[in-house]
Design an enzyme around this catalytic site. Structure first.
Site, PDB file in Angstrom:
ATOM      1  N   ARG A  36     -11.954   1.235  13.220  1.00  0.00           N
ATOM      2  CA  ARG A  36     -12.971   1.945  12.459  1.00  0.00           C
ATOM      3  C   ARG A  36     -14.284   1.916  13.248  1.00  0.00           C
ATOM      4  O   ARG A  36     -14.520   1.036  14.069  1.00  0.00           O
ATOM      5  CB  ARG A  36     -13.163   1.297  11.096  1.00  0.00           C
ATOM      6  CG  ARG A  36     -11.889   1.249  10.249  1.00  0.00           C
ATOM      7  CD  ARG A  36     -12.121   0.507   8.950  1.00  0.00           C
ATOM      8  NE  ARG A  36     -10.917   0.454   8.133  1.00  0.00           N
ATOM      9  CZ  ARG A  36     -10.013  -0.504   8.181  1.00  0.00           C
ATOM     10  NH1 ARG A  36     -10.170  -1.515   9.044  1.00  0.00           N
ATOM     11  NH2 ARG A  36      -8.949  -0.480   7.404  1.00  0.00           N
ATOM     12  N   LYS A  76     -12.391  -4.436   7.074  1.00  0.00           N
ATOM     13  CA  LYS A  76     -13.086  -4.272   5.799  1.00  0.00           C
ATOM     14  C   LYS A  76     -13.217  -5.579   5.029  1.00  0.00           C
ATOM     15  O   LYS A  76     -14.200  -5.804   4.336  1.00  0.00           O
ATOM     16  CB  LYS A  76     -12.335  -3.249   4.942  1.00  0.00           C
ATOM     17  CG  LYS A  76     -12.528  -1.804   5.376  1.00  0.00           C
ATOM     18  CD  LYS A  76     -11.846  -0.874   4.393  1.00  0.00           C
ATOM     19  CE  LYS A  76     -12.116   0.585   4.729  1.00  0.00           C
ATOM     20  NZ  LYS A  76     -11.456   1.508   3.766  1.00  0.00           N
ATOM     21  N   HIS A 118     -13.061   8.740  12.070  1.00  0.00           N
ATOM     22  CA  HIS A 118     -11.821   8.440  11.344  1.00  0.00           C
ATOM     23  C   HIS A 118     -10.696   9.392  11.727  1.00  0.00           C
ATOM     24  O   HIS A 118      -9.521   9.098  11.462  1.00  0.00           O
ATOM     25  CB  HIS A 118     -12.072   8.493   9.836  1.00  0.00           C
ATOM     26  CG  HIS A 118     -11.525   7.312   9.102  1.00  0.00           C
ATOM     27  ND1 HIS A 118     -12.001   6.026   9.283  1.00  0.00           N
ATOM     28  CD2 HIS A 118     -10.518   7.200   8.199  1.00  0.00           C
ATOM     29  CE1 HIS A 118     -11.322   5.195   8.505  1.00  0.00           C
ATOM     30  NE2 HIS A 118     -10.407   5.877   7.855  1.00  0.00           N
ATOM     31  N   ARG A 120      -8.009   7.581  13.589  1.00  0.00           N
ATOM     32  CA  ARG A 120      -7.066   6.776  12.808  1.00  0.00           C
ATOM     33  C   ARG A 120      -5.986   7.672  12.208  1.00  0.00           C
ATOM     34  O   ARG A 120      -4.797   7.346  12.238  1.00  0.00           O
ATOM     35  CB  ARG A 120      -7.789   6.010  11.696  1.00  0.00           C
ATOM     36  CG  ARG A 120      -8.498   4.763  12.180  1.00  0.00           C
ATOM     37  CD  ARG A 120      -9.245   4.074  11.045  1.00  0.00           C
ATOM     38  NE  ARG A 120      -8.396   3.477  10.041  1.00  0.00           N
ATOM     39  CZ  ARG A 120      -7.827   2.272  10.127  1.00  0.00           C
ATOM     40  NH1 ARG A 120      -7.998   1.538  11.218  1.00  0.00           N
ATOM     41  NH2 ARG A 120      -7.087   1.789   9.152  1.00  0.00           N
ATOM     42  N   HIS A 127      -3.722  -1.913   7.149  1.00  0.00           N
ATOM     43  CA  HIS A 127      -3.914  -1.557   5.752  1.00  0.00           C
ATOM     44  C   HIS A 127      -3.558  -2.748   4.872  1.00  0.00           C
ATOM     45  O   HIS A 127      -2.536  -3.399   5.085  1.00  0.00           O
ATOM     46  CB  HIS A 127      -3.035  -0.361   5.376  1.00  0.00           C
ATOM     47  CG  HIS A 127      -3.527   0.928   5.935  1.00  0.00           C
ATOM     48  ND1 HIS A 127      -2.709   2.037   6.123  1.00  0.00           N
ATOM     49  CD2 HIS A 127      -4.760   1.317   6.360  1.00  0.00           C
ATOM     50  CE1 HIS A 127      -3.419   3.028   6.620  1.00  0.00           C
ATOM     51  NE2 HIS A 127      -4.654   2.625   6.776  1.00  0.00           N
ATOM     52  N   TYR A 135       0.405   9.103   4.606  1.00  0.00           N
ATOM     53  CA  TYR A 135       0.899   9.680   5.849  1.00  0.00           C
ATOM     54  C   TYR A 135       2.364  10.103   5.757  1.00  0.00           C
ATOM     55  O   TYR A 135       2.866  10.776   6.653  1.00  0.00           O
ATOM     56  CB  TYR A 135       0.714   8.691   7.001  1.00  0.00           C
ATOM     57  CG  TYR A 135      -0.742   8.400   7.276  1.00  0.00           C
ATOM     58  CD1 TYR A 135      -1.560   9.357   7.873  1.00  0.00           C
ATOM     59  CD2 TYR A 135      -1.306   7.183   6.917  1.00  0.00           C
ATOM     60  CE1 TYR A 135      -2.891   9.097   8.114  1.00  0.00           C
ATOM     61  CE2 TYR A 135      -2.644   6.926   7.154  1.00  0.00           C
ATOM     62  CZ  TYR A 135      -3.432   7.885   7.753  1.00  0.00           C
ATOM     63  OH  TYR A 135      -4.765   7.630   7.982  1.00  0.00           O
TER      64      TYR A 135
END
Length: 202
Positions: A51, A75, A146, A149, A172, A181
């Site tokens: 990120r 995150k 992004h 990604r 994730h 996805y």
């Protein structure tokens, strides 16, 4: 008039093909200090799916050159240890050896003009992506970082990787995040698609 309900994950993630990603990377003029820096940043985005904020906060001691690993804080602020591919390591090393300003800063990436400070926010990374995307002649894709990604995940799936593997690479925390996805794997979807009643199947 009632509003139209917006379903979660109703849209397809926008992505670039592997060839388009390479075009963006080729938009960096690596004969210049700024070009070497931008190329190293884009390689981290494209190959590892970092990120923008993770790139901004990277420090010099985050790289373990002996073991070939990179430590980033995602995150959750929990450190994640990632393998450092050879081409990504080469790009970072080229930046450190010939392009990074001599400044007493712990951050890996610095601005190219004095005073040589770290980036303030992820918006500056998005600006680098937008400029190199334009130089590469890529149109019709978002300017934000992004996009790399999304492109990494999509191209991995199309190459045969499973959703669980993609989720691990992108770090994730929930399988639901990776599930979006599944919609871009068109060959798999065609195998399980049911024919419309009264019509021939595709």
């Amino acid at each position: 008039v009632p509003t139209v309900r917006r379903w979660r994950h109703a849209t397809l993630p926008t992505c670039m093909s592997s060839g388009q990603v390479q075009q963006v990377l080729d938009g960096c003029d690596r004969r210049t200090a700024t070009g070497r820096r931008d190329f190293a940043i884009l390689m981290l985005l494209a190959r590892l799916g970092l990120r923008a904020n993770e790139v901004v906060t990277l420090t010099l001691d985050a790289i373990d050159w002996r073991s070939g690993h990179l430590t980033v804080k995602g995150k959750t602020r929990r450190p994640d240890r990632l393998p450092l591919p050879q081409d990504v390591g080469d790009a970072i090393l080229a930046y450190l050896a010939a392009a990074r300003p001599k400044a007493a800063e712990e951050h890996l990436f610095l601005r190219a003009q004095a005073p040589f400070r770290p980036f303030r926010s992820s918006a500056e990374i998005a600006g680098i992506v937008a400029r190199t995307r334009d130089r590469g002649g890529i149109e019709g894709v978002p300017t934000g970082s992004h996009i790399f990604r999304h492109s990494l995940a999509t191209n991995l799936l199309r190459a045969g990787a499973g959703l669980e593997s993609v989720g691990t690479i992108l770090r994730h925390s929930s399988p639901e995040t990776t599930a979006i996805y599944a919609k871009v794997d068109l060959p798999m979807l065609m195998k399980i698609a049911q024919p419309w009643p009264g019509e021939q199947s595709c």
